[in-house]
Design a protein around this motif. Structure first.
Motif, PDB file in Angstrom:
ATOM      1  N   THR A 204       3.145  -5.839   3.141  1.00  0.00           N
ATOM      2  CA  THR A 204       2.716  -5.670   4.543  1.00  0.00           C
ATOM      3  C   THR A 204       2.430  -6.633   5.880  1.00  0.00           C
ATOM      4  O   THR A 204       2.372  -6.860   6.452  1.00  0.00           O
ATOM      5  CB  THR A 204       1.650  -7.329   3.275  1.00  0.00           C
ATOM      6  OG1 THR A 204       1.016  -6.374   2.914  1.00  0.00           O
ATOM      7  CG2 THR A 204       0.655  -7.794   4.059  1.00  0.00           C
ATOM      8  N   LEU A 205       3.674  -8.063   5.288  1.00  0.00           N
ATOM      9  CA  LEU A 205       4.333  -8.151   6.743  1.00  0.00           C
ATOM     10  C   LEU A 205       4.748  -7.628   7.915  1.00  0.00           C
ATOM     11  O   LEU A 205       5.124  -7.689   8.813  1.00  0.00           O
ATOM     12  CB  LEU A 205       5.380  -9.430   6.035  1.00  0.00           C
ATOM     13  CG  LEU A 205       5.118 -10.724   5.536  1.00  0.00           C
ATOM     14  CD1 LEU A 205       5.553 -11.742   5.144  1.00  0.00           C
ATOM     15  CD2 LEU A 205       4.162 -11.556   6.367  1.00  0.00           C
ATOM     16  N   VAL A 207       3.975  -4.096   7.760  1.00  0.00           N
ATOM     17  CA  VAL A 207       3.755  -3.544   8.324  1.00  0.00           C
ATOM     18  C   VAL A 207       2.472  -4.296   9.494  1.00  0.00           C
ATOM     19  O   VAL A 207       2.244  -3.609  10.755  1.00  0.00           O
ATOM     20  CB  VAL A 207       1.998  -2.709   7.255  1.00  0.00           C
ATOM     21  CG1 VAL A 207       0.943  -2.542   8.510  1.00  0.00           C
ATOM     22  CG2 VAL A 207       2.510  -2.101   6.340  1.00  0.00           C
ATOM     23  N   LEU A 208       2.081  -5.311   9.990  1.00  0.00           N
ATOM     24  CA  LEU A 208       1.683  -6.491  10.146  1.00  0.00           C
ATOM     25  C   LEU A 208       2.437  -6.553  11.640  1.00  0.00           C
ATOM     26  O   LEU A 208       2.003  -6.216  12.883  1.00  0.00           O
ATOM     27  CB  LEU A 208       1.275  -7.161   9.613  1.00  0.00           C
ATOM     28  CG  LEU A 208       0.014  -8.136   8.464  1.00  0.00           C
ATOM     29  CD1 LEU A 208      -0.368  -8.262   8.463  1.00  0.00           C
ATOM     30  CD2 LEU A 208      -1.620  -7.189   9.252  1.00  0.00           C
ATOM     31  N   THR A 209       4.225  -6.944  11.363  1.00  0.00           N
ATOM     32  CA  THR A 209       4.681  -6.720  12.819  1.00  0.00           C
ATOM     33  C   THR A 209       4.983  -5.689  13.497  1.00  0.00           C
ATOM     34  O   THR A 209       4.732  -5.494  14.467  1.00  0.00           O
ATOM     35  CB  THR A 209       5.736  -7.063  11.615  1.00  0.00           C
ATOM     36  OG1 THR A 209       6.243  -8.717  11.254  1.00  0.00           O
ATOM     37  CG2 THR A 209       7.120  -7.325  13.131  1.00  0.00           C
ATOM     38  N   LYS A 211       2.686  -3.415  13.630  1.00  0.00           N
ATOM     39  CA  LYS A 211       1.241  -3.185  14.797  1.00  0.00           C
ATOM     40  C   LYS A 211       1.921  -3.929  15.377  1.00  0.00           C
ATOM     41  O   LYS A 211       0.824  -3.771  16.979  1.00  0.00           O
ATOM     42  CB  LYS A 211      -0.066  -3.491  13.271  1.00  0.00           C
ATOM     43  CG  LYS A 211       0.281  -2.279  12.642  1.00  0.00           C
ATOM     44  CD  LYS A 211      -0.649  -1.069  13.591  1.00  0.00           C
ATOM     45  CE  LYS A 211      -1.138   0.034  12.637  1.00  0.00           C
ATOM     46  NZ  LYS A 211      -1.540   1.274  13.286  1.00  0.00           N
ATOM     47  N   ALA A 212       1.750  -5.150  15.273  1.00  0.00           N
ATOM     48  CA  ALA A 212       2.288  -6.306  16.749  1.00  0.00           C
ATOM     49  C   ALA A 212       2.986  -5.814  17.161  1.00  0.00           C
ATOM     50  O   ALA A 212       3.314  -6.327  18.852  1.00  0.00           O
ATOM     51  CB  ALA A 212       2.644  -7.592  16.450  1.00  0.00           C
TER      52      ALA A 212
END
Length: 400
Positions: A204-205, A207-209, A211-212
């Motif tokens: 999850t981390l 994917v979020l990274t 995307k960011a």
């Protein structure tokens, strides 16, 4: 002159390997027409057949060499090769390869010979041997989660972190097989659940990274999302195109197929000689041919179970599971993608698809399995010789 005098291990497994490799020439030669006409291609499919033949010869040579190594040596080799694997994965990641706008640093070029090599596949084999070695060493011992973090999960974590950004399907397959091997090896289930939770949080981390900061791993997460959306009926045009062409190939096959080399879809289906080769098999050999290939892989799995069950040591049992079972899981994954049961993953069909790394690493894994099987055969011969040398009273005494 008997071939059996020169090879060791499970004869049925040897036969399955040869059957699948020999069969591979038909779909690979046929499907390579797609590659032969791409870009400035001349339409010469013979060079792809010769290339595939070369990979098979090298693969069989590697298989033969590995199966002659006593499997106990793979304990130490796995430990020595883990740092090498990490270095190779880091080097590969630094290549910065981009395909179709997405980050795809999966291959490195072998110096001198210039052949491309997919390091994650080699890492898979080494890591599974290492996991089998660790689990065998703690068998019947009380080990806490904290005690296993450094020797077991740190190497697993590092290797997965280096593979996930560029090859999610292989990383998921590795993680799944590590969990399965740990479960069979008696590793506490409550600890495995903790690892699954940590893995979910880490993913999850990531994917979020991604995307960011999209510039770090260009379009990688977008590619995953697109493939899942395509499976659900949406997605981008390219992925939809692959899936639809594969369905067309399957529909053309009917029960008995259109005949070897007569596929029409191979000209318009990307990756027809590798990722989607099973669709071409279904088109040319029909449902009967597809089910026959599936049956061969299931029989392959059956032989792996037999070899693992009869292995004389815990390490031998876990080694067969760790390096042998992924071959079947990969085959089933490839088939499932071709018939649209799961999203597109990019996994090849072991021993059949074209691709040097796939063939070489599959043959190396099978060589390790045959090494375990050969040791068992050697022990049976020794037991038989011992019984023949003993007189009837000694045999009765041993039985009692």
């Amino acid at each position: 002159m008997k071939i059996k005098n020169y090879i060791s291990g499970d004869t049925f497994l040897w036969a399955l390997v040869i059957i699948l490799l020999v069969f591979s020439f038909l779909p690979v030669y046929s499907a390579s027409a797609n590659l032969a006409y791409i870009g400035q291609g001349t339409g010469n499919t013979t060079k792809y057949l010769v290339k595939h033949f070369g990979h098979i010869i090298i693969g069989l040579g590697l298989l033969y060499a590995v199966h002659k190594i006593p499997y106990r040596y793979f304990r130490g080799l796995s430990v020595l090769l883990i740092p090498v694997v990490v270095i190779l994965l880091i080097y590969t990641a630094m290549q910065g390869t981009v395909m179709g706008g997405a980050s795809a640093s999966r291959w490195m070029t072998v110096p001198v010979i210039g052949m491309k090599f997919q390091t994650s596949t080699f890492a898979f084999v080494v890591l599974m041997a290492y996991v089998a070695k660790y689990l065998a060493s703690i068998k019947d011992k009380e080990v806490t989660f904290k005690q296993s973090l450094l020797p077991l999960w740190l190497p697993v974590g590092i290797i997965l972190v280096l593979i996930v950004p560029f090859n999610l399907s292989t990383a998921v397959l590795i993680f799944t097989m590590v969990l399965l091997t740990c479960f069979v090896g008696g590793y506490p289930i409550k600890y495995l659940m903790s690892i699954i939770g940590i893995g979910f949080i880490a993913m999850t981390l990531f994917v979020l990274t991604a995307k960011a900061f999209p510039g770090v791993f260009p379009n990688r997460v977008d590619t995953w999302v697109s493939r899942i959306e395509t499976f659900g009926g949406e997605g981008d045009a390219d992925t939809n195109y692959q899936v639809e062409r594969a369905k067309t190939a399957i529909a053309n096959g009917y029960p008995f197929g259109v005949g070897p080399g007569k596929s029409v879809t191979k000209h318009v289906l990307p990756q027809s000689s590798s990722d989607f080769i099973f669709a071409i098999i279904l088109e040319e050999f029909g449902l009967i041919g597809g089910l026959t290939i599936l049956a061969l892989y299931l029989f392959f799995l059956f032989r792996l179970i037999i070899i693992s069950t009869k292995a004389g040591t815990v390490f031998g049992q876990l080694l067969v599971i760790g390096v042998g079972f992924p071959i079947i899981f990969q085959a089933l994954t490839n088939m499932a993608v071709a018939v649209n049961l799961i999203p597109v993953t990019g996994q090849t069909l072991p021993l059949i698809s074209s691709g040097g790394t796939s063939i070489l690493m599959t043959c190396m894994s099978i060589g390790i399995v045959l090494s375990v099987s050969a040791k068992r055969d050697e022990e049976k011969v020794q037991e038989k010789t011992k019984d023949e040398e003993m007189n009837p009273l000694d045999v009765l005494s041993e039985a009692i």
